[in-house]
Design an enzyme around this catalytic site. Structure first.
Site: not given
Ligand code: OAD
Length: 258
Positions: A75, A111-112, A127
């Site tokens: 982290y 979380v950024d 989160h």
């Molecule tokens: P993911 O990594 O699962 O998904 C990221 C999404 O962002 C994908 O659908 C990509 O296609 C999209 N993406 C990439 N570049 C992009 C851009 N420039 N503009 C818009 N979209 C873009 O991340 P999260 O959905 O945030 O939880 O993941 C959810 C949770 O899973 C996180 O909060 C974390 C993780 O495990 C915890 O740590 C509790």
């Protein structure tokens, strides 16, 4: 060919119309909104964190019990990446949208703290945050502690300190989720931005909004399980789509209705 940095489509009139008439706008963001700031996402095949690291070894209470030093260092490494990053055009467009929607509710899985650094006012963190630390025994948020041990030790009870983030198998902060669900229910337009829509309960929020009559708009360069349920899937990076949405809304507000 489109010049670099330009969207190959314009924002559909129907979205602009609904946004112009909307009172309550809610946005849910995921790691994708910070991708253009150089912060790695989780699930992208090439450089997603979960393609390089095993979440069960780094992001669970069991992992912290087994190896608290490794988890703390992981982290701290992520915090270092975010420290060197800056908010991008997507974060900034969400700040600017507050001019039109003073009650805009911004729900993030990130979380950024990049939304807060960009200047967004009301951010609901589902989160947790890399920038808060809490006692692993009593849960209390602790700010004044010595960095001499890894992980640092709670100055009040001597237990290890841990990042105030949600790990796999842990519940979301109840009050934050309750507020997020309420805002989703009340929204006229709901934007789901840069999230794979795979992690619940966050992924249920756009569905709550849709069930309650909101126009559901997804912004993502890739399809997700939400895409088919959204009224519109705007396929592109948030750093281009959100400024385009903002420009379209500004133009509509400046044009008197006949
Ligand atoms: P993911 O990594 O699962 O998904 C990221 C999404 O962002 C994908 O659908 C990509 O296609 C999209 N993406 C990439 N570049 C992009 C851009 N420039 N503009 C818009 N979209 C873009 O991340 P999260 O959905 O945030 O939880 O993941 C959810 C949770 O899973 C996180 O909060 C974390 C993780 O495990 C915890 O740590 C509790």
């Amino acid at each position: 060919m489109m010049p670099a940095g330009q969207l190959p489509f314009s924002i559909p009139e129907a979205i602009v119309g609904r946004l112009s008439a909307a009172r309550h706008l809610t946005a849910l963001t995921g790691a994708g909104i910070s991708a253009e700031s150089g912060v790695p996402t989780f699930r992208q095949a090439q450089d997603g964190l979960w393609s390089r690291y095993d979440p069960t070894e780094l992001a669970s209470p069991q992992a912290f019990e087994r190896n608290p030093t490794l988890v703390w260092q992981w982290y701290a490494w992520r915090r270092g990446i975010v420290d060197r990053a800056a908010p991008n055009a997507g974060h900034l467009a969400l700040v600017a949208l507050e001019q039109f929607f003073p009650n805009l509710v911004l729900i993030t899985q990130n979380v950024d703290s990049l939304h807060q650094r960009a200047g967004s006012r009301a951010v609901i963190e589902l989160h947790g945050s890399l920038y808060r630390t809490r006692c692993s025994r009593e849960g209390k948020i602790i700010s004044g502690y010595s960095e001499s041990a890894t992980p640092p030790i709670c100055p009040e009870c001597g237990a290890f300190l841990r990042p105030d983030v949600v790990w796999f198998g842990e519940p979301l902060p109840a009050e934050a989720f309750e507020r997020a669900a309420q805002a989703s229910e009340n929204s006229d337009v709901f934007l789901s931005i840069g999230t794979s829509s795979l992690v619940f309960p966050a992924a249920s929020l756009p569905l709550i909004a849709r069930q309650n009559g909101a126009l559901l708009v997804e912004i993502n360069p890739e399809p997700t399980p939400l895409s088919d349920q959204a009224d519109y899937a705007l396929v592109g990076p948030a750093g281009l789509v959100l400024p385009a949405l903002l420009d379209a809304l500004r133009a509509a507000r400046q044009t008197p209705r006949s």
